[in-house]
Structure formats: C-alpha cells, structure tokens
Design a protein around this motif. Sequence first.
Motif, PDB file in Angstrom:
ATOM      1  N   ILE A 205      40.713 -38.080 -64.854  1.00 59.88           N
ATOM      2  CA  ILE A 205      40.579 -38.957 -63.689  1.00 59.88           C
ATOM      3  C   ILE A 205      41.947 -39.456 -63.234  1.00 59.88           C
ATOM      4  N   VAL A 206      42.779 -39.857 -64.177  1.00 54.63           N
ATOM      5  CA  VAL A 206      44.096 -40.405 -63.849  1.00 54.63           C
ATOM      6  C   VAL A 206      44.927 -39.409 -63.049  1.00 54.63           C
ATOM      7  N   TYR A 207      44.922 -38.148 -63.467  1.00 54.57           N
ATOM      8  CA  TYR A 207      45.818 -37.166 -62.858  1.00 54.57           C
ATOM      9  C   TYR A 207      45.201 -36.397 -61.702  1.00 54.57           C
ATOM     10  N   ASN A 208      43.885 -36.299 -61.664  1.00 53.55           N
ATOM     11  CA  ASN A 208      43.258 -35.520 -60.608  1.00 53.55           C
ATOM     12  C   ASN A 208      42.608 -36.355 -59.518  1.00 53.55           C
ATOM     13  N   ASP A 209      42.110 -37.534 -59.864  1.00 55.04           N
ATOM     14  CA  ASP A 209      41.248 -38.248 -58.933  1.00 55.04           C
ATOM     15  C   ASP A 209      41.752 -39.605 -58.451  1.00 55.04           C
ATOM     16  N   LEU A 210      42.391 -40.387 -59.302  1.00 64.86           N
ATOM     17  CA  LEU A 210      42.909 -41.671 -58.837  1.00 64.86           C
ATOM     18  C   LEU A 210      43.904 -41.514 -57.679  1.00 64.86           C
ATOM     19  N   PRO A 211      44.737 -40.450 -57.667  1.00 68.18           N
ATOM     20  CA  PRO A 211      45.620 -40.262 -56.509  1.00 68.18           C
ATOM     21  C   PRO A 211      44.847 -40.080 -55.204  1.00 68.18           C
ATOM     22  N   LYS A 212      43.635 -39.548 -55.282  1.00 67.19           N
ATOM     23  CA  LYS A 212      42.836 -39.379 -54.074  1.00 67.19           C
ATOM     24  C   LYS A 212      42.418 -40.733 -53.503  1.00 67.19           C
ATOM     25  N   ILE A 213      42.133 -41.680 -54.378  1.00 63.47           N
ATOM     26  CA  ILE A 213      41.785 -43.027 -53.917  1.00 63.47           C
ATOM     27  C   ILE A 213      42.984 -43.656 -53.209  1.00 63.47           C
ATOM     28  N   GLU A 214      44.170 -43.460 -53.766  1.00 62.26           N
ATOM     29  CA  GLU A 214      45.371 -43.988 -53.131  1.00 62.26           C
ATOM     30  C   GLU A 214      45.626 -43.308 -51.792  1.00 62.26           C
ATOM     31  N   ASN A 215      45.365 -41.991 -51.721  1.00 63.07           N
ATOM     32  CA  ASN A 215      45.525 -41.287 -50.455  1.00 63.07           C
ATOM     33  C   ASN A 215      44.572 -41.828 -49.405  1.00 63.07           C
ATOM     34  N   LEU A 216      43.344 -42.092 -49.803  1.00 61.59           N
ATOM     35  CA  LEU A 216      42.364 -42.675 -48.876  1.00 61.59           C
ATOM     36  C   LEU A 216      42.869 -44.010 -48.339  1.00 61.59           C
ATOM     37  N   LYS A 217      43.383 -44.827 -49.228  1.00 59.56           N
ATOM     38  CA  LYS A 217      43.874 -46.150 -48.845  1.00 59.56           C
ATOM     39  C   LYS A 217      45.036 -46.056 -47.865  1.00 59.56           C
ATOM     40  N   LYS A 218      45.943 -45.101 -48.099  1.00 56.00           N
ATOM     41  CA  LYS A 218      47.131 -44.970 -47.258  1.00 56.00           C
ATOM     42  C   LYS A 218      46.833 -44.297 -45.925  1.00 56.00           C
ATOM     43  N   VAL A 219      46.031 -43.238 -45.949  1.00 60.04           N
ATOM     44  CA  VAL A 219      45.803 -42.438 -44.748  1.00 60.04           C
ATOM     45  C   VAL A 219      44.718 -43.039 -43.858  1.00 60.04           C
ATOM     46  N   PHE A 220      43.728 -43.669 -44.477  1.00 64.11           N
ATOM     47  CA  PHE A 220      42.604 -44.217 -43.711  1.00 64.11           C
ATOM     48  C   PHE A 220      42.390 -45.696 -44.040  1.00 64.11           C
ATOM     49  N   PRO A 221      43.370 -46.545 -43.739  1.00 65.54           N
ATOM     50  CA  PRO A 221      43.249 -47.958 -44.114  1.00 65.54           C
ATOM     51  C   PRO A 221      42.049 -48.664 -43.476  1.00 65.54           C
ATOM     52  N   LYS A 222      41.636 -48.215 -42.289  1.00 69.79           N
ATOM     53  CA  LYS A 222      40.488 -48.853 -41.638  1.00 69.79           C
ATOM     54  C   LYS A 222      39.163 -48.427 -42.255  1.00 69.79           C
ATOM     55  N   LEU A 223      39.165 -47.286 -42.927  1.00 70.31           N
ATOM     56  CA  LEU A 223      37.946 -46.816 -43.580  1.00 70.31           C
ATOM     57  C   LEU A 223      37.880 -47.221 -45.047  1.00 70.31           C
ATOM     58  N   TYR A 224      39.030 -47.541 -45.620  1.00 70.17           N
ATOM     59  CA  TYR A 224      39.088 -47.855 -47.045  1.00 70.17           C
ATOM     60  C   TYR A 224      38.560 -49.257 -47.329  1.00 70.17           C
ATOM     61  N   THR A 225      37.795 -49.372 -48.397  1.00 71.79           N
ATOM     62  CA  THR A 225      37.395 -50.671 -48.909  1.00 71.79           C
ATOM     63  C   THR A 225      37.658 -50.707 -50.405  1.00 71.79           C
ATOM     64  N   SER A 226      38.227 -51.800 -50.870  1.00 72.58           N
ATOM     65  CA  SER A 226      38.573 -51.912 -52.287  1.00 72.58           C
ATOM     66  C   SER A 226      37.336 -52.143 -53.155  1.00 72.58           C
ATOM     67  N   VAL A 227      36.252 -52.586 -52.524  1.00 72.70           N
ATOM     68  CA  VAL A 227      35.023 -52.840 -53.257  1.00 72.70           C
ATOM     69  C   VAL A 227      34.161 -51.579 -53.236  1.00 72.70           C
ATOM     70  N   ALA A 228      34.114 -50.884 -54.352  1.00 75.93           N
ATOM     71  CA  ALA A 228      33.392 -49.618 -54.417  1.00 75.93           C
ATOM     72  C   ALA A 228      31.891 -49.863 -54.570  1.00 75.93           C
ATOM     73  N   VAL A 229      31.113 -48.988 -53.956  1.00 73.99           N
ATOM     74  CA  VAL A 229      29.668 -49.037 -54.136  1.00 73.99           C
ATOM     75  C   VAL A 229      29.297 -48.134 -55.306  1.00 73.99           C
ATOM     76  N   ALA A 230      28.313 -48.517 -56.067  1.00 71.21           N
ATOM     77  CA  ALA A 230      27.894 -47.722 -57.221  1.00 71.21           C
ATOM     78  C   ALA A 230      26.656 -46.913 -56.873  1.00 71.21           C
ATOM     79  N   SER A 231      26.397 -45.886 -57.668  1.00 72.97           N
ATOM     80  CA  SER A 231      25.260 -45.002 -57.399  1.00 72.97           C
ATOM     81  C   SER A 231      23.929 -45.658 -57.723  1.00 72.97           C
ATOM     82  N   GLY A 232      23.960 -46.659 -58.586  1.00 72.42           N
ATOM     83  CA  GLY A 232      22.729 -47.304 -58.993  1.00 72.42           C
ATOM     84  C   GLY A 232      22.142 -46.720 -60.271  1.00 72.42           C
ATOM     85  N   TYR A 233      22.815 -45.717 -60.843  1.00 74.20           N
ATOM     86  CA  TYR A 233      22.330 -45.113 -62.080  1.00 74.20           C
ATOM     87  C   TYR A 233      22.872 -45.870 -63.292  1.00 74.20           C
TER      88      TYR A 233
END
Length: 241
Positions: free
Chosen positions: A213-241
């Motif tokens: 997760i650290v090397y493959n996926d967390l950078p994607k969250i940072e990319n979302l935050k930087k590239v789409f600041p209006k779409l990004y929310t720091s409060v993640a929704v969970a699947s409910g499982y």
Amino acid sequence: MNISHSRYAAPVVRILSTLLIGVAVVTGSVGPVCAYAAESAVIIAAPTVNQAKIKGPLQIAVFAGGCFWGVQGVFEHVRGVRKVVSGYSGGDKNSAQYDTVSTGKTGHAESVQITFDPAEVTYGELLQVFFSVTQDPTQLNRQGPDSGTQYRSNIFYVDDAQKNIAQAYIAQLTKAHAFSGSIVTRIDPLKSFYPAEAYHQDFLLHNPTFPYIVYNDLPKIENLKKVFPKLYTSVAVASGY
C-alpha cells in the motif's frame, strides 16, 4: 503490523513485490524497489461529453484498474462518493473468489463498485479520476507489479448514458494524445458484480503501513489531492464491510 500473506492468498508477484519492499524498508535500500511505486498522475482534460450535476437517486459506477485495494482507496476519497466496494466483474458467480480469480482464467477483473451522488460528482468526473490517478490505461492486462487479465483496465457501464460518456472520453483522450501509448481500457456492459471477501474491503484504510500500500497506493491518494483538490475529501467513506 501483523499481517499474514497466506491469509490474503495474493498472487506470487504481489507477494514477491511486497517482500522486496519490506526488505528495502528494513535495509534502507529503497531505490530499485521504487520502480513498483505508483506513477505520477497524468494531467488530462475533463470529458467534453458528460452529464450535468442533477438531484436524484444515488448512482453506480464500476471500474477495474489493477489491484482493487488502491482503486477502492482512491475513490473513497472522492467528494460525492457514498460507498466503494471491492469485488469481481466479468465472470460468473461460482468462480468469484479471490483464489480462483487470481489464476486469471475466470474472466473476472478486480473491480470496484462506486455508489455516488450525481448532484455532487458526475460520472465523467469519476472517469477523469479513473484515467488520471488510479491506473495507467495503456498497460494491457497488468498494473504496476501485478500481471494478469484480472488486473486489466476495464469500464463496466450500467446504461447507455455511461457507455456513451466512456466511449466519447476515450476517443477524446486518444485524439489529444493524452498518454504516451494507446489506451487499452475495455468498455463492457455490467452483467454482474460480486463483492470480494471481507478482508479485502477498505484494505488501504485498515492497513496504511502495509508495504504494498505504501509504495503502490498511498501515492495515488496524494495525486488525487494535488490534481483534483475540488474533488478530494480527507474524510474517506468506508465500504460498510
């Protein structure tokens, strides 16, 4: 973190990449392993064919783009998204289990089912995040360290409106040469979606220090935050499982 690899029954390549990353973290020699890390987001134009934000019932979108851990993690941070579930699309119910899907012979793709509010985020905006942040649409039957048809780039549309928007957007991105290679993302009708096992749900949220997760996926969250600041929310929704 006490995580058993056998519990997740990961394909050999995912196990090996995770072990290599773990060794690199311990030894401090992270250079070669960083080749597995998520790539930088590709800045792309918004879709010219899209639906306007409208009040109405919640809608569903289903995308596949590599390991569903990261794809789910990204869309759980998109404003207007109400729920994201990891699962399998493209195959039948009897073979929709992780161990079987991981053989690459069932026709399934590791997918995410996104429930979203069309008054807050459009299908086209979700597609823009999908192509820009979550995966590389030019990689055929693989993403990063994961290889096989189950890791293919695939859009599963639920109606003709989604189909038309997806087709038009791929044509737009192709014409603009938005990527260095040809887009190989498939567009198929959604015939079924089968939720993955509970231990896969919200994997990124529950295991933020897991090496993969650290090397493959967390950078994607940072990319979302930087590239789409209006779409990004720091409060993640969970699947409910």
